[in-house]
Scaffold this motif. Structure first.
Motif, mmCIF file in Angstrom:
data_model
loop_
_atom_site.group_PDB
_atom_site.id
_atom_site.type_symbol
_atom_site.label_atom_id
_atom_site.label_comp_id
_atom_site.label_asym_id
_atom_site.label_seq_id
_atom_site.Cartn_x
_atom_site.Cartn_y
_atom_site.Cartn_z
ATOM 1 N N VAL A 1 0.849 -1.191 0.000
ATOM 2 C CA VAL A 1 0.000 0.000 0.000
ATOM 3 C C VAL A 1 0.891 1.250 0.000
ATOM 4 N N PRO A 2 0.700 2.124 -0.993
ATOM 5 C CA PRO A 2 -0.079 1.927 -2.216
ATOM 6 C C PRO A 2 0.590 0.889 -3.103
ATOM 7 N N GLU A 3 -0.218 0.235 -3.910
ATOM 8 C CA GLU A 3 0.287 -0.869 -4.721
ATOM 9 C C GLU A 3 1.090 -0.342 -5.902
ATOM 10 N N LEU A 4 2.173 -1.036 -6.202
ATOM 11 C CA LEU A 4 3.033 -0.661 -7.318
ATOM 12 C C LEU A 4 3.031 -1.790 -8.336
ATOM 13 N N CYS A 5 2.599 -1.487 -9.564
ATOM 14 C CA CYS A 5 2.534 -2.484 -10.634
ATOM 15 C C CYS A 5 3.466 -2.052 -11.759
ATOM 16 N N MET A 6 4.409 -2.926 -12.103
ATOM 17 C CA MET A 6 5.424 -2.589 -13.091
ATOM 18 C C MET A 6 5.541 -3.684 -14.139
ATOM 19 N N TRP A 7 6.059 -3.297 -15.299
ATOM 20 C CA TRP A 7 6.324 -4.257 -16.354
ATOM 21 C C TRP A 7 7.527 -5.113 -15.980
ATOM 22 N N ASP A 8 7.569 -6.315 -16.545
ATOM 23 C CA ASP A 8 8.637 -7.237 -16.181
ATOM 24 C C ASP A 8 10.019 -6.721 -16.575
ATOM 25 N N GLU A 9 10.109 -5.840 -17.614
ATOM 26 C CA GLU A 9 11.418 -5.332 -17.999
ATOM 27 C C GLU A 9 12.004 -4.365 -16.972
ATOM 28 N N HIS A 10 11.191 -3.946 -16.002
ATOM 29 C CA HIS A 10 11.665 -3.044 -14.948
ATOM 30 C C HIS A 10 11.845 -3.748 -13.600
ATOM 31 N N GLU A 11 11.791 -5.080 -13.595
ATOM 32 C CA GLU A 11 11.902 -5.833 -12.343
ATOM 33 C C GLU A 11 13.233 -5.587 -11.629
ATOM 34 N N LEU A 12 14.291 -5.325 -12.374
ATOM 35 C CA LEU A 12 15.604 -5.135 -11.757
ATOM 36 C C LEU A 12 15.656 -3.892 -10.873
ATOM 37 N N VAL A 13 14.797 -2.911 -11.158
ATOM 38 C CA VAL A 13 14.824 -1.675 -10.362
ATOM 39 C C VAL A 13 13.604 -1.569 -9.455
ATOM 40 N N ARG A 14 12.819 -2.630 -9.352
ATOM 41 C CA ARG A 14 11.587 -2.559 -8.552
ATOM 42 C C ARG A 14 11.879 -2.164 -7.109
ATOM 43 N N GLY A 15 12.900 -2.744 -6.483
ATOM 44 C CA GLY A 15 13.202 -2.441 -5.081
ATOM 45 C C GLY A 15 13.498 -0.976 -4.862
ATOM 46 N N THR B 1 11.561 4.528 -3.230
ATOM 47 C CA THR B 1 11.225 5.923 -3.551
ATOM 48 C C THR B 1 9.756 6.200 -3.275
ATOM 49 N N LEU B 2 8.882 5.260 -3.665
ATOM 50 C CA LEU B 2 7.446 5.449 -3.437
ATOM 51 C C LEU B 2 7.117 5.461 -1.954
ATOM 52 N N ASP B 3 7.720 4.574 -1.168
ATOM 53 C CA ASP B 3 7.422 4.517 0.268
ATOM 54 C C ASP B 3 7.788 5.826 0.964
ATOM 55 N N GLU B 4 8.956 6.365 0.625
ATOM 56 C CA GLU B 4 9.377 7.615 1.255
ATOM 57 C C GLU B 4 8.469 8.765 0.836
ATOM 58 N N ALA B 5 8.120 8.823 -0.450
ATOM 59 C CA ALA B 5 7.245 9.893 -0.929
ATOM 60 C C ALA B 5 5.856 9.772 -0.329
ATOM 61 N N ALA B 6 5.309 8.547 -0.294
ATOM 62 C CA ALA B 6 3.969 8.338 0.244
ATOM 63 C C ALA B 6 3.905 8.725 1.713
ATOM 64 N N SER B 7 4.964 8.434 2.464
ATOM 65 C CA SER B 7 4.997 8.805 3.882
ATOM 66 C C SER B 7 4.920 10.318 4.050
ATOM 67 N N ALA B 8 5.687 11.041 3.246
ATOM 68 C CA ALA B 8 5.684 12.505 3.336
ATOM 69 C C ALA B 8 4.350 13.081 2.888
ATOM 70 N N TRP B 9 3.765 12.529 1.823
ATOM 71 C CA TRP B 9 2.512 13.065 1.310
ATOM 72 C C TRP B 9 1.339 12.738 2.247
ATOM 73 N N ASN B 10 1.344 11.560 2.854
ATOM 74 C CA ASN B 10 0.299 11.233 3.827
ATOM 75 C C ASN B 10 0.354 12.174 5.026
ATOM 76 N N ALA B 11 1.578 12.465 5.481
ATOM 77 C CA ALA B 11 1.740 13.365 6.621
ATOM 78 C C ALA B 11 1.244 14.772 6.304
ATOM 79 N N ALA B 12 1.327 15.165 5.032
ATOM 80 C CA ALA B 12 0.880 16.498 4.620
ATOM 81 C C ALA B 12 -0.618 16.527 4.313
ATOM 82 N N GLY B 13 -1.305 15.374 4.430
ATOM 83 C CA GLY B 13 -2.744 15.330 4.192
ATOM 84 C C GLY B 13 -3.136 15.169 2.746
#
Length: 411
Positions: free
Chosen positions: A264-278, A283-295
């Motif tokens: 949460v939030p869910e991240l769906c990527m193409w298989d050619e991008h699996e190497l950079v998924r982590g 990046t998404l987790d850090e951004a989502a944390s900041a944006w949730n805190a800002a409302g």
């Protein structure tokens, strides 16, 4: 004449370094998606036939003039026309086709996933124009055949992709408008290009036929020329009927599904991008944390396979070969911008696209980007609105949420 001497005297061999130079120069650009998507990479390399095919046709026309002046096609002979034409065609087309195939097979993301159907379409294009050039060389003097063999494919392959109607470009076999990561090339443009190029090749064979002894009479040559024009026109109509409803791009949605991580939030990527998924997930987790805190209202899913935002699912474009700081911009853009279906315009509720850019800039600052850098990269009036948002404190999230809520509304 031994084989090595014949090889060195073949103009087709000298096409190889020029073809390789064309292909290498294509690396300096980026495919339509900019993602390292193997289909887009393959199509970009195949589009190089725009510049290679005229060289192949010139080489074949040169070989045709050798046959013309040696009177090989007009003198009594024991070999069939097919056997006679195979050698000059091979030395004219095979070197460039081999370079195109090998280069595409080992070009970055295409390695291990080269689309052989696309590669073969490029080979068909080169072979077709080679046959036409050979036909010109067999029936015309060099002063006419060589310039014509060089200019005709160049004019067609370049100008057909520049002028209206847009579907003309899909007959060339060279596509630079495909594909984004959520697209693949449609069957119709691919089939139309192959059909048209088969017609070009057949026209070349008919011209070679016209050069044989029993068809050297003027009336016969005129008849074969008329037949060649009719055949090419008929095949062009068939091919054009397949793509008459297409616009600039031959792309259609991919049928395969993205791979989702279930978080949460869910991240769906193409298989050619699996190497950079982590890294993308981090990046998404850090951004989502900041944006949730800002409302800020967060979507349920970021999906590379989605074209139009709806029901909490937003389209995401990840540059798999880009630095990680660009991924944050991709998430911010997905949060605040929307893509309406073809032929549908955005409603007035969201306001101008500048609102989305201003909201995107604010999200980047909240996620940790330097405000000065974000402002410097913004353009008026988005920059002015962004300054207003940064000065308004917590109230800015209300306006940003209003932009986000209207993201999936099209009229």
């Amino acid at each position: 004449m031994n084989f090595s001497t014949a090889l060195l005297k073949s103009p087709g061999v000298w096409v190889v370094p020029m073809a390789l130079a064309v292909l290498v120069s294509r690396i300096q650009g980026t495919e339509e998606s900019g993602e390292g998507y193997h289909t887009a990479v393959t199509l970009m390399n195949i589009s190089s036939v725009t510049f290679i095919a005229p060289l192949v046709a010139l080489s074949a026309a040169w070989e045709g003039t050798k046959l013309r002046y040696a009177r090989i096609l007009t003198m009594p002979r024991s070999r069939s026309m097919l056997r006679i034409l195979t050698a000059p065609m091979a030395v004219s087309v095979a070197p460039a086709a081999l370079i195109l195939t090998l280069f595409t097979m080992f070009d970055g993301p295409a390695v291990g996933s080269a689309d052989w159907l696309l590669i073969m379409s490029g080979v068909v294009t080169l072979t077709a124009w080679g046959l036409l050039g050979l036909g010109f060389g067999c029936v015309m003097p060099p002063v006419v055949s060589l310039p014509l063999a060089m200019l005709l494919p160049a004019v067609w392959l370049i100008f057909a992709r520049v002028y209206e109607p847009l579907w003309l470009r899909h007959l060339t076999g060279a596509w630079t408008g495909c594909c984004f990561t959520n697209q693949t090339i449609a069957t119709e443009p691919l089939a139309a290009a192959v059909i048209f190029n088969l017609g070009v090749g057949l026209a070349g064979i008919l011209l070679c036929w016209a050069a044989t002894l029993r068809l050297r009479r003027p009336n016969s040559i005129r008849g074969i020329t008329f037949l060649t024009i009719c055949v090419l026109a008929s095949i062009t109509l068939v091919a054009a009927n397949l793509v008459k409803d297409f616009g600039y791009s031959p792309g259609v949605p991919r049928k395969d599904a993205t791979i989702c991580d279930g978080l949460v939030p869910e991240l769906c990527m193409w298989d050619e991008h699996e190497l950079v998924r982590g890294e993308v997930r981090h990046t998404l987790d850090e951004a989502a944390s900041a944006w949730n805190a800002a409302g800020v209202t967060m979507p349920e899913r970021f999906d590379e396979g989605v074209e139009v935002a709806a029901e909490g699912h937003v389209p995401l474009v990840i540059q798999g070969t880009a630095p990680s700081e660009y991924w944050l911009s991709s998430f911010a853009f997905a949060m605040t911008n929307r893509t309406c279906p073809d032929g549908v315009v955005m409603g007035e509720a969201q306001g101008s696209s500048q609102d989305g850019l201003a909201a995107m800039g604010w999200l980047l600052v909240v996620a940790g980007e330097d405000p000065a850098d974000v402002l410097n990269e913004s353009t008026p009036p988005a920059a002015e609105k962004l300054q207003e948002l940064l000065a308004s404190g917590g109230d800015a999230s209300l306006w940003v949420n209003s932009v986000i809520e209207q993201r999936d509304e099209c009229s």
